[in-house]
Design a protein around this motif. Structure first.
Motif, PDB file in Angstrom:
ATOM      1  N   PRO A 211      -1.633  -3.059   6.777  1.00  0.00           N
ATOM      2  CA  PRO A 211      -0.719  -2.384   5.668  1.00  0.00           C
ATOM      3  C   PRO A 211      -1.081  -3.642   4.059  1.00  0.00           C
ATOM      4  O   PRO A 211      -0.990  -3.003   3.412  1.00  0.00           O
ATOM      5  CB  PRO A 211       0.499  -3.063   5.595  1.00  0.00           C
ATOM      6  N   TYR A 214      -4.262  -2.644   2.682  1.00  0.00           N
ATOM      7  CA  TYR A 214      -3.518  -0.650   1.563  1.00  0.00           C
ATOM      8  C   TYR A 214      -2.780  -1.657   0.507  1.00  0.00           C
ATOM      9  O   TYR A 214      -3.186  -0.778  -0.941  1.00  0.00           O
ATOM     10  CB  TYR A 214      -3.192   0.274   2.374  1.00  0.00           C
ATOM     11  N   LEU A 215      -1.863  -2.252   0.559  1.00  0.00           N
ATOM     12  CA  LEU A 215      -1.026  -2.678  -0.700  1.00  0.00           C
ATOM     13  C   LEU A 215      -1.616  -3.296  -1.419  1.00  0.00           C
ATOM     14  O   LEU A 215      -2.015  -2.990  -2.389  1.00  0.00           O
ATOM     15  CB  LEU A 215       0.175  -3.885   0.174  1.00  0.00           C
ATOM     16  N   ILE A 217      -4.875  -2.963  -2.258  1.00  0.00           N
ATOM     17  CA  ILE A 217      -5.933  -1.685  -2.768  1.00  0.00           C
ATOM     18  C   ILE A 217      -5.004  -1.365  -3.869  1.00  0.00           C
ATOM     19  O   ILE A 217      -5.450  -0.006  -5.095  1.00  0.00           O
ATOM     20  CB  ILE A 217      -6.658  -1.000  -1.663  1.00  0.00           C
ATOM     21  N   GLY A 218      -4.111  -0.809  -3.020  1.00  0.00           N
ATOM     22  CA  GLY A 218      -2.917   0.071  -4.006  1.00  0.00           C
ATOM     23  C   GLY A 218      -2.307  -0.731  -5.934  1.00  0.00           C
ATOM     24  O   GLY A 218      -2.584   0.207  -6.033  1.00  0.00           O
ATOM     25  N   PHE A 219      -2.639  -1.636  -5.331  1.00  0.00           N
ATOM     26  CA  PHE A 219      -2.223  -2.867  -6.439  1.00  0.00           C
ATOM     27  C   PHE A 219      -3.255  -2.971  -7.542  1.00  0.00           C
ATOM     28  O   PHE A 219      -2.560  -2.238  -8.390  1.00  0.00           O
ATOM     29  CB  PHE A 219      -1.711  -4.390  -6.306  1.00  0.00           C
ATOM     30  N   LEU A 221      -5.840  -0.633  -7.720  1.00  0.00           N
ATOM     31  CA  LEU A 221      -5.675   0.692  -8.331  1.00  0.00           C
ATOM     32  C   LEU A 221      -5.203   1.356  -9.505  1.00  0.00           C
ATOM     33  O   LEU A 221      -5.004   1.480 -10.527  1.00  0.00           O
ATOM     34  CB  LEU A 221      -5.439   1.818  -6.764  1.00  0.00           C
ATOM     35  N   ALA A 222      -3.823   0.561  -9.295  1.00  0.00           N
ATOM     36  CA  ALA A 222      -2.676   1.035 -10.013  1.00  0.00           C
ATOM     37  C   ALA A 222      -2.892   0.027 -11.928  1.00  0.00           C
ATOM     38  O   ALA A 222      -3.326   0.838 -12.387  1.00  0.00           O
ATOM     39  CB  ALA A 222      -1.029   0.078  -9.608  1.00  0.00           C
ATOM     40  N   GLU A 277     -13.770   5.759   1.720  1.00  0.00           N
ATOM     41  CA  GLU A 277     -13.673   6.652   2.089  1.00  0.00           C
ATOM     42  C   GLU A 277     -11.973   7.224   2.558  1.00  0.00           C
ATOM     43  O   GLU A 277     -12.182   8.164   2.175  1.00  0.00           O
ATOM     44  CB  GLU A 277     -13.948   7.258   3.636  1.00  0.00           C
ATOM     45  N   GLU A 278     -11.054   6.335   3.035  1.00  0.00           N
ATOM     46  CA  GLU A 278      -9.567   6.078   3.100  1.00  0.00           C
ATOM     47  C   GLU A 278      -9.341   6.776   1.834  1.00  0.00           C
ATOM     48  O   GLU A 278      -7.891   7.014   1.526  1.00  0.00           O
ATOM     49  CB  GLU A 278      -9.698   5.412   3.725  1.00  0.00           C
ATOM     50  N   LEU A 279      -9.803   6.870   0.757  1.00  0.00           N
ATOM     51  CA  LEU A 279      -8.518   7.286  -0.658  1.00  0.00           C
ATOM     52  C   LEU A 279      -9.042   7.992  -0.945  1.00  0.00           C
ATOM     53  O   LEU A 279      -8.316   8.406  -2.353  1.00  0.00           O
ATOM     54  CB  LEU A 279      -8.963   5.794  -1.993  1.00  0.00           C
ATOM     55  N   GLY A 280      -9.736   9.073  -0.302  1.00  0.00           N
ATOM     56  CA  GLY A 280      -9.411  10.730  -1.026  1.00  0.00           C
ATOM     57  C   GLY A 280      -8.326  11.048  -1.437  1.00  0.00           C
ATOM     58  O   GLY A 280      -8.307  11.106  -2.739  1.00  0.00           O
ATOM     59  N   VAL A 281      -7.420  10.634  -1.150  1.00  0.00           N
ATOM     60  CA  VAL A 281      -6.213  12.027  -0.949  1.00  0.00           C
ATOM     61  C   VAL A 281      -5.532  11.089  -2.449  1.00  0.00           C
ATOM     62  O   VAL A 281      -5.006  11.439  -3.654  1.00  0.00           O
ATOM     63  CB  VAL A 281      -4.572  11.367   0.261  1.00  0.00           C
ATOM     64  N   ALA A 282      -5.527   9.425  -3.034  1.00  0.00           N
ATOM     65  CA  ALA A 282      -5.155   8.187  -3.220  1.00  0.00           C
ATOM     66  C   ALA A 282      -5.847   9.259  -4.427  1.00  0.00           C
ATOM     67  O   ALA A 282      -5.040   9.335  -5.729  1.00  0.00           O
ATOM     68  CB  ALA A 282      -4.588   7.255  -3.204  1.00  0.00           C
TER      69      ALA A 282
END
Lengths: 486, 640
Positions: A211, A214-215, A217-219, A221-222, A277-282
């Motif tokens: 995780p 992903y954390l 990448i999330g930060f 991206l923000a 590829e996994e970031l589509g939804v985000a």
């Protein structure tokens, strides 16, 4: 060793030129007797020089693939070089238009222009970063200079509020970015993009199940989303757009977005390619939220600057659609952003120019007064609005077309439908300006209200800027066709 | 000659473009002079063609191919101007009347604001009409056909501020569309049978081999009859025959010179022209010809009766036109194609004369058209009275006047055709002749004789028209006087004489006997009687004399009411249904309106929730990051 160093310097030639220019401008504060138009012209010259030396490392953009330097913390690839090219060209245009149009109304000081040049240096550096630390430094260099610049020219409460809000939210977003870097470093123990990419290939199982990844990448991206004014990180946009000076607005509205978008593309194609590829939804979430929020915000907005702010958010949503993961490198988003930016600069430039002519263009309804100046301006504004609304055969249409094509090809039907829906809504507020331009009646007693004292036209820069904004508009309208098939 | 033909056809187009494009640059007078100049050249060219044609006895023919219009496989349609006897007669008539109307309008329309629009429409109309009559190809004919329809619409609605003018224009257009639909179907049938739209080629193909009958509702009908009926209905629309005639009286809302040009002399005769052009087709039919006969006879009769009770001077003439067109159809039906075209020709002169004369009266009466408020005009307007009298006598068929010759030809042919159609059509046409005499006498009497019923102020303003109006009137009067006398030998020549093989021209029976003399004598008597009786006008006098028929006639045989109830109302209800329940409450409420309201509502909500406070921004940032991370962690893959 020295040879190596000299080789490395080739990677940062443009940045060196920009930095040098900025320093010279700083020195010039000691000699205040310069004429006003010198500084913008000088800055534009510096940027153009930086643009020119971009070609030097090996003669062309295409043969620099994988060239690294400074202990592999910088890298030049054809993609990054072309992004830097776009960035510098656009920066030159922005300065030419903004610097000269605002020359009378706003303070002109060499410090201001040196700040701008530093900011551009940061942007260019960001695009060749191969290391999270360099990227962060570059990002901050770009942003901090801009915060300072917005504050530097802040007369009045609105402007101060804008500078303050921009700075504070910007600081928070930087901390997000850094947080993301920390998570990724914590997981991989690496900061260099190549290294991360290699580790990813070797131990993708471990990484992709963690995780932390992903954390991080999330930060990240923000943080980047804030710079690109994507919802929900966009709340500063309307305030800053309304309060900032024209010059700052042009800079904020165009340069950080382009640099950040280029960096994001490089990041997603490079170290994060396996997880892309996994970031589509985000990304769909960011895109749809931005488009919806921006369009709804602009729909009932009366203040023109705020409207353009919300419109920017909506447009960045379209850019995000172009960023949706696909099979091969897609430049749909970059293409869209370029077209939008040119249109944006032309609109803001024209409006500021008309304001200098004595027209009050604060609200959307004020655009009825544009019929008091020569017809060509009105026509140009209307065409630009049509382009922003995405009406064929103007540039805006091709931008949207390419973006939607990209998304459809890779199966993001929902995003495309949302985009089309938002296009319809957004057409409403652009058309409202056209309605004011052409169909609304002039209020009683305002006939012939134009500027008792139009500004001096004698400045060389003035003419240049006029030429530049008209030329930009023409480019948007005519040559978009070429751009759209890059 | 090719040059003359081109000049004749394209002169009006140049005039139209000139008036349409340069009206800002030129003064009104200069503009009209230029238009008049181009029209004059065209008219000269047209007259030259006509003279040449008459001199050569119909032997000369010119074709100017312009270009290919459509070419798909074997099918091709070409633009070409062709001059044969029939088209040259039409070209001459159209150009002369059009030119005179151009001149007349200069004075009649003075003081109009956008005169250039008027002149542009006139030019365009003339061009379209010339395209129609010079067509070799049904498609080009159709182009002209629609072109004159559009111009008619534009000119009827010229005073577009008037609601009644707009309605009349719309009505004319819509009723004409009904006819046009059948014309298109006729063209389709023509193409189906012959694989070509070229008139000459197609007709000779149709004559050489009788085509297979069409099966209509299970019964075989001769193909030519089907075609004939389709073309007939098409022609009925344009020529205002009974059933599709309701638009013509309303068309009088347009300026009077327009009525003279379009709704008397030229456009409304297009139907007659079409059937004459296709006469070889009708010659081989029985049913279709019978239909033409009865349509013509009934129209002549019905329109004549209605004209009897009209009080608007222009409406009297309009119904008279309707009735005279009926005569022409009757002539076409009984096979006297040359007679019908001859009547078309003479009618063009005297009816234009009557209209322009009525225009002079209206002009001097300050736009008063009601005959009940006229009377006694012969004293201040002697010239106009003389012209109107000439026109009326020609219309009534006074011997030696033009109408006499052409009408006699049709009546004689109708009488001669009693073996085929019975005496019914002939009897109807004789009654119509008497009716014609009656309403013409009534019109003249009410307008010019007796005491003036106008008020003092108006009476003081009554004046003779000026030169620009008198000159066209005089020329037309000349035409009404002599065109019959000079023309009947050529026009009524039988066999392949003047008309060549373009239209079927039988020998018109001609023998002065009681059958021919009696109607004329009776007509003249009735004319004089009406003139005297209606010298003094009193309300109810007419009602007493024709009793219960009066309501029926005043309501124009209830045609308008019938159509209103049969077609207009149902369609209106249907439209209302779809509009209110389909569009407004259905599509609009859910779609555009609903969505916009929702969007604006959402936007306002967003605005209300906007605080402008930094803590909110930062909270949003944090929430955003959390959401994003959740989505990345659990979303994976793609959405949608």
């Amino acid at each position: 060793m020295l040879d190596n160093f000299l080789m490395d310097l080739k990677l940062v030639q443009s940045e060196l030129v920009l930095l040098g220019g900025g320093l010279i401008l700083l020195l010039m504060t000691l000699f205040p007797k310069r004429s006003k138009e010198f500084f913008p012209l000088f800055s534009v010259g510096i940027i153009l020089m930086a643009f020119a030396v971009l070609f030097i490392p090996s003669g062309s953009w295409n043969s620099v693939d994988g060239m690294q330097g400074f202990f592999a913390s910088l890298e030049a690839s054809p993609l990054s070089q072309s992004f830097r090219g776009y960035f510098l060209a656009l920066a030159a245009f922005v300065l030419l238009v903004g610097g000269s149009i605002t020359i009378e109304k706003e303070k002109t000081a060499p410090e201001g222009y040196s700040l701008i040049l530093f900011s551009i240096t940061g942007g260019a550096l960001l695009l060749s970063a191969n290391d999270f630390f360099v990227a962060f430094v570059a990002l901050e260099m770009m942003s901090l200079s801009l915060y300072a610049y917005v504050a530097f020219w802040s007369d009045g409460a609105n402007a101060k509020e804008a500078a303050m809000k921009y700075f504070i939210t910007g600081a928070v977003s930087s901390s997000f970015f850094l947080m993301g870097v920390a998570f990724i470093y914590g997981l991989t123990g690496a900061c260099q993009f190549d290294e991360i990419a290699n580790l990813m290939k070797l131990e993708s199982e471990t990484f992709l199940s963690s995780p932390l990844w992903y954390l991080g990448i999330g930060f990240l991206l923000a943080g980047l989303g804030f710079k690109m004014a994507l919802a929900p990180f966009h709340l500063w946009v309307p305030d800053v757009y309304q309060g900032a000076s024209t010059q700052s607005l042009l800079l904020i509205g165009v340069l950080p977005k382009l640099a950040t978008l280029g960096f994001s593309i490089l990041l997603l194609k490079g170290p994060f390619s396996l997880v892309y590829e996994e970031l589509g939804v985000a990304i769909t979430f960011l895109a749809v939220l931005s488009m919806g929020w921006g369009a709804l915000g602009a729909l009932t907005q009366r203040n023109f600057r705020r409207l353009m702010g919300y419109s920017a958010v909506a447009n960045m949503g379209f850019v995000a659609i172009g960023l949706l993961p696909g099979d091969e490198i897609s430049l749909a988003s970059m293409n869209y952003l370029l077209i939008y930016s040119i249109g944006f600069v032309a609109v803001i430039g024209l409006v500021a120019y008309l304001q200098n002519q004595g027209l009050s263009l604060e609200t959307v309804d004020d655009f009825v007064y544009v019929r008091q100046v020569p017809e060509a301006y009105r026509l140009l504004l209307a065409l630009l609005m049509f382009s922003l609304a995405g009406v064929p055969p103007l540039a805006g249409f091709f931008g949207k077309f390419v973006v939607f094509k990209h998304a459809l090809q890779h199966g993001y039907t929902f995003a495309v439908f949302a985009g089309i829906f938002v296009s319809v809504v957004s057409a409403a507020y652009y058309l409202r300006i056209i309605k004011a331009l052409y169909f609304d009646a002039l209020p009683e007693g305002t006939e012939g209200l134009v500027a008792e004292t139009p500004l001096r036209q004698s400045f060389l820069v003035y003419r240049l800027s006029n030429l530049a904004s008209v030329g930009l508009a023409a480019i948007t309208i005519l040559f978009a066709f070429v751009l759209s098939f890059l | 000659m090719k040059l003359f033909l081109k000049l004749a056809v394209f002169g009006p187009l140049i005039s139209c473009l000139f008036a349409g494009l340069f009206h800002r640059q030129l003064s009104k007078t200069a503009l009209i002079r230029f238009c008049g100049f181009f029209m004059g050249i065209a008219t000269l060219a047209g007259s030259t063609l006509f003279m040449k044609m008459v001199k050569s006895g119909g032997a000369f023919a010119v074709t100017v191919p312009l270009m290919t219009w459509i070419e798909i496989g074997d099918f091709s349609a070409t633009w070409a101007l062709s001059a044969d006897p029939l088209s040259v007669v039409m070209i001459f008539l159209v150009l002369v009347v059009s030119f005179l109307v151009h001149l007349y309008s200069y004075e009649y329309m003075e003081g109009e604001e956008d005169l250039s629009r008027y002149y542009a429409y006139l030019g365009l109309f003339t061009f379209a009409m010339l395209m129609l009559v010079s067509a070799q190809d049904l498609l080009q004919l159709f182009f002209g056909w629609e072109g004159v329809g559009v111009c008619s619409y534009l000119l009827i609605g010229y005073w577009y501020e008037k609601e009644s003018a707009n309605q009349a224009a719309m009505k004319a257009f819509l009723v004409n569309r009904v006819g046009d639909l059948f014309l298109v179907m006729g063209m389709a049938g023509f193409f189906y049978l012959t694989q070509t739209l070229e008139i000459g080629k197609g007709l000779s193909l149709l004559q050489s081999a009788v085509p297979e009958p069409f099966v209509v509702l299970g019964t075989p009908v001769p193909a030519l009859d089907v075609l004939g009926i389709l073309f007939l209905i098409g022609a009925m629309g344009k020529s205002a025959q009974l059933g599709l005639h309701t638009w013509l009286p309303d068309a009088m809302e347009g300026p009077t010179p327009v009525s003279a040009l379009i709704h008397a002399a030229t456009m409304v005769t297009a139907g007659v022209y079409l059937i004459a052009r296709l006469s070889p087709l009708y010659l081989d039919t029985t049913f279709a010809s019978t239909c033409v006969v009865w349509v013509g006879a009934l129209t002549a009769f019905a329109a004549g009766t209605i004209a009897l009770v009209q009080n608007d001077i222009k409406k009297v003439i309009a119904y008279s036109t309707c009735s005279q067109l009926g005569y022409m159809f009757l002539g076409l039906g009984v096979g006297a194609y040359n007679g019908a075209v001859f009547h078309l020709f003479t009618h063009g002169f005297f009816k234009a004369l009557l209209f322009l004369g009525a225009g002079a009266v209206i002009h001097s009466m300050s736009n008063e058209q009601d005959m009940r408020k006229m009377g006694g005009l012969y004293r201040p307007m002697k010239m106009t009275f003389a012209f109107m009298l000439i026109g009326s006598l020609a219309l009534v068929g006074f011997p030696l006047f033009s109408g006499f010759y052409s009408k006699e030809a049709i009546l004689a042919s109708a009488f001669a055709a009693q073996d085929q159609y019975g005496l019914g059509p002939w009897v109807l046409s004789i009654i119509s002749l008497v009716l014609t005499a009656a309403y013409t006498g009534r019109m003249l009497g009410m307008t010019f004789l007796g005491r003036s019923r106008a008020d003092e102020a108006l009476r003081a303003r009554i004046h003779e028209p000026g030169l620009m109006m008198n000159f066209p009137l005089a020329l037309l009067a000349l035409g009404a006087l002599v065109s019959g006398m000079l023309g009947y030998k050529k026009f009524l020549m039988g066999g392949k004489g003047f008309w060549g093989d373009k239209i079927v021209a039988p020998l018109i029976p001609h023998h002065v006997g009681i059958v021919e003399l009696a109607p004329t004598v009776v007509g003249i008597c009735v004319f004089v009687l009406a003139l005297v009786v209606f010298r003094k006008w009193k309300e109810k006098k007419l009602a007493k004399s024709i009793g219960f028929m009066e309501r029926f006639l005043v309501n124009k045989w209830y045609f308008d009411a019938l159509y209103q109830a049969l077609f207009v109302k149902p369609v209106w209800w249907l439209g209302q249904l779809f509009w209110v329940f389909g569009d407004q409450k259905g599509i609009d409420a859910i779609g555009p309106d609903g969505l916009t309201h929702k969007a604006v509502e959402g936007s306002l909500k967003l605005r209300r929730s906007y605080t402008g406070l930094l803590p909110t921004y930062i909270a949003a940032l944090v929430m955003g990051v959390l959401l994003l991370i959740v989505l990345i962690l659990f979303g994976g893959g793609r959405l949608g």
